[in-house]
Design a protein around this motif. Structure first.
Motif, PDB file in Angstrom:
ATOM      1  N   ASP A  14      -6.146   3.617   7.275  1.00 28.62           N
ATOM      2  CA  ASP A  14      -4.971   3.856   6.444  1.00 28.62           C
ATOM      3  C   ASP A  14      -4.053   2.650   6.299  1.00 28.62           C
ATOM      4  OD1 ASP A  14      -4.295   3.935   9.064  1.00 28.62           O
ATOM      5  OD2 ASP A  14      -3.137   5.771   8.984  1.00 28.62           O
ATOM      6  N   HIS A  39      -8.470   3.808  12.634  1.00 30.51           N
ATOM      7  CA  HIS A  39      -8.590   5.149  13.208  1.00 30.51           C
ATOM      8  C   HIS A  39     -10.028   5.654  13.042  1.00 30.51           C
ATOM      9  CE1 HIS A  39      -4.197   5.662  13.331  1.00 30.51           C
ATOM     10  NE2 HIS A  39      -4.163   5.158  12.139  1.00 30.51           N
ATOM     11  N   ARG A  99     -12.964  15.324   9.744  1.00 31.47           N
ATOM     12  CA  ARG A  99     -11.997  14.911   8.728  1.00 31.47           C
ATOM     13  C   ARG A  99     -12.358  15.501   7.366  1.00 31.47           C
ATOM     14  NH1 ARG A  99      -8.388  10.755   8.918  1.00 31.47           N
ATOM     15  NH2 ARG A  99      -8.643  10.170  11.077  1.00 31.47           N
ATOM     16  N   ARG A 102     -11.443  19.052   7.187  1.00 38.98           N
ATOM     17  CA  ARG A 102     -10.004  19.313   7.153  1.00 38.98           C
ATOM     18  C   ARG A 102      -9.354  18.988   5.808  1.00 38.98           C
ATOM     19  NH1 ARG A 102      -5.798  15.093   9.492  1.00 38.98           N
ATOM     20  NH2 ARG A 102      -6.866  13.992   7.815  1.00 38.98           N
ATOM     21  N   GLY A 132      -7.173   9.785   5.081  1.00 36.54           N
ATOM     22  CA  GLY A 132      -6.262  10.268   6.114  1.00 36.54           C
ATOM     23  C   GLY A 132      -4.985  10.815   5.507  1.00 36.54           C
ATOM     24  N   ARG A 133      -4.178  11.439   6.353  1.00 38.35           N
ATOM     25  CA  ARG A 133      -2.943  12.044   5.855  1.00 38.35           C
ATOM     26  C   ARG A 133      -2.006  11.057   5.150  1.00 38.35           C
ATOM     27  NH1 ARG A 133      -0.544  15.001  10.758  1.00 38.35           N
ATOM     28  NH2 ARG A 133      -1.996  13.705  11.929  1.00 38.35           N
ATOM     29  N   PRO A 134      -1.960   9.781   5.598  1.00 37.36           N
ATOM     30  CA  PRO A 134      -1.085   8.852   4.865  1.00 37.36           C
ATOM     31  C   PRO A 134      -1.486   8.716   3.386  1.00 37.36           C
ATOM     32  CG  PRO A 134      -1.630   7.959   7.007  1.00 37.36           C
ATOM     33  CD  PRO A 134      -2.492   9.174   6.831  1.00 37.36           C
ATOM     34  N   ASN A 149       7.302   8.412   2.764  1.00 40.33           N
ATOM     35  CA  ASN A 149       6.274   8.824   3.714  1.00 40.33           C
ATOM     36  C   ASN A 149       6.837   9.758   4.791  1.00 40.33           C
ATOM     37  OD1 ASN A 149       3.471   8.354   4.766  1.00 40.33           O
ATOM     38  ND2 ASN A 149       4.598   7.521   6.490  1.00 40.33           N
ATOM     39  N   PHE A 153       5.585  13.691   5.649  1.00 40.47           N
ATOM     40  CA  PHE A 153       5.147  14.225   6.937  1.00 40.47           C
ATOM     41  C   PHE A 153       6.093  15.313   7.432  1.00 40.47           C
ATOM     42  CE2 PHE A 153       2.203  10.755   6.889  1.00 40.47           C
ATOM     43  CZ  PHE A 153       1.138  11.234   7.626  1.00 40.47           C
ATOM     44  N   LYS A 167      -7.393  18.991  12.953  1.00 41.26           N
ATOM     45  CA  LYS A 167      -8.836  18.778  12.870  1.00 41.26           C
ATOM     46  C   LYS A 167      -9.407  18.746  14.281  1.00 41.26           C
ATOM     47  CE  LYS A 167      -8.492  13.692  12.065  1.00 41.26           C
ATOM     48  NZ  LYS A 167      -7.387  13.442  12.900  1.00 41.26           N
TER      49      LYS A 167
END
Ligand code: AMP
Ligand code: ZN
Ligand code: FE
Ligand code: FE
Length: 283
Positions: A14, A39, A99, A102, A132-134, A149, A153, A167
């Motif tokens: 990310d 990651h 991942r 998810r 990824g979530r970002p 950001n 979150f 996850k």
């Protein structure tokens, strides 16, 4: 100047810099050695290695694994591991599967909340490697659903927020053993994020993790304040752990963190590389 940085991300996870761009930036910052710690993946390794060679920078193979932990988050860094280790690659493939399972569930939740966002948009935002979530956060910002950001979150993606989906993660033991088996040194990243403040409890936890093979703690992280860094340096010494540091550079995705700086004006010298090498000999 023999400065080093042991924690950074590329577009393979990310970060916003490709490995080639990241190593060029490391050169600009006059870093002698760096560890790229994406990651849950070592896919950037070949490109990072070629770019490091071009710039005369020493590349230490690295990774950052997210493990199961409550109440906060436990990220384990791995250094000097063999990025071609078949066991490691197999384990990482499983994490990628978790991942992939998810991510559509996060989309589903966001859609249910009335936000128009598709997985394709998020994949496109990720540049085609790990999602990824970002990356979800960046799409939500672009669409005007949140202003930054942090809010993405806070309201949607973070632990406990409205579109949060957990996850499958490795246990601390599995994460540490995975790194160790691949020839690496396992280090707890940004320990502040464990969100454990009781000193006795921390000692108990770190002793348990040491039993699984943990070798170090990242006292000098850009997310930790000066007094926290001091606290973790002392605790690391007390527990006979290697005290490491890294910026956790993500490029434009974390604009207030710069490469080569561990926060509070702190930089790391090359001695840490020698110390880690020595530690690898005493597995
Ligand atoms: P993932 O691996 O897809 O679950 O995403 C994890 C990443 O999301 C972390 O490495 C952070 O960069 C980011 N992240 C997680 N929690 C937060 C938070 N509360 N605020 C900002 N970024 C976060
Ligand atoms: Zn990250
Ligand atoms: Fe982390
Ligand atoms: Fe990180």
């Amino acid at each position: 100047m023999d400065r080093v940085d042991f924690h950074m991300h590329t577009t393979f996870s990310d970060g916003s810099y490709t490995p080639t761009e990241l190593l060029a930036y490391a050169k600009e910052k006059s870093l002698r050695a760096v560890a790229v710690t994406d990651h849950d993946t070592v896919s950037s390794h070949d490109e990072s290695k070629a770019a490091a060679a071009k710039h005369g920078i020493e590349l230490i193979p690295g990774i950052e694994i997210s493990c199961q932990f409550e109440p906060g988050t436990l990220h384990i860094l791995g250094y000097f591991l063999n990025p071609k280790d078949p066991g490691l690659l197999k384990d990482l493939e499983n994490l990628q599967k978790a991942r992939a399972e998810r991510n559509p569930m996060i989309i589903e939740r966001l859609n249910k909340l009335g936000l128009k966002i598709t997985l394709d948009e998020v994949i496109q935002q990720s540049g085609g490697d790990q999602v990824g979530r970002p990356h979800f956060a960046q799409v939500l910002i672009k669409k005007g659903y949140v202003k930054n950001n942090e809010d993405a979150f806070r309201y949607y993606l973070g632990k406990g927020a409205s579109a949060y989906v957990d996850k499958r993660r490795l246990s601390a033991k599995e994460g540490i053993e995975m790194i160790t088996k691949a020839g690496g040194l396992a280090v707890v990243a940004h320990p502040k994020q464990l969100k454990v403040s009781d000193r006795a409890r921390l000692i108990e936890l770190f002793k348990e993790w040491k039993g699984y093979g943990l070798r170090g703690v990242e006292a000098y992280s850009s997310c930790q304040k000066r007094d926290e860094q001091k606290f973790w340096h002392e605790l690391g010494n007390e527990l006979d752990l290697i005290v490491t540091g890294g910026s956790d550079f993500h490029g434009k995705n974390k604009p207030d963190v710069d490469l080569g700086w561990m926060g509070n004006g702190v930089t790391m010298g090359y001695e840490i590389v020698d110390q880690m090498r020595a530690a690898l000999q005493t597995a």
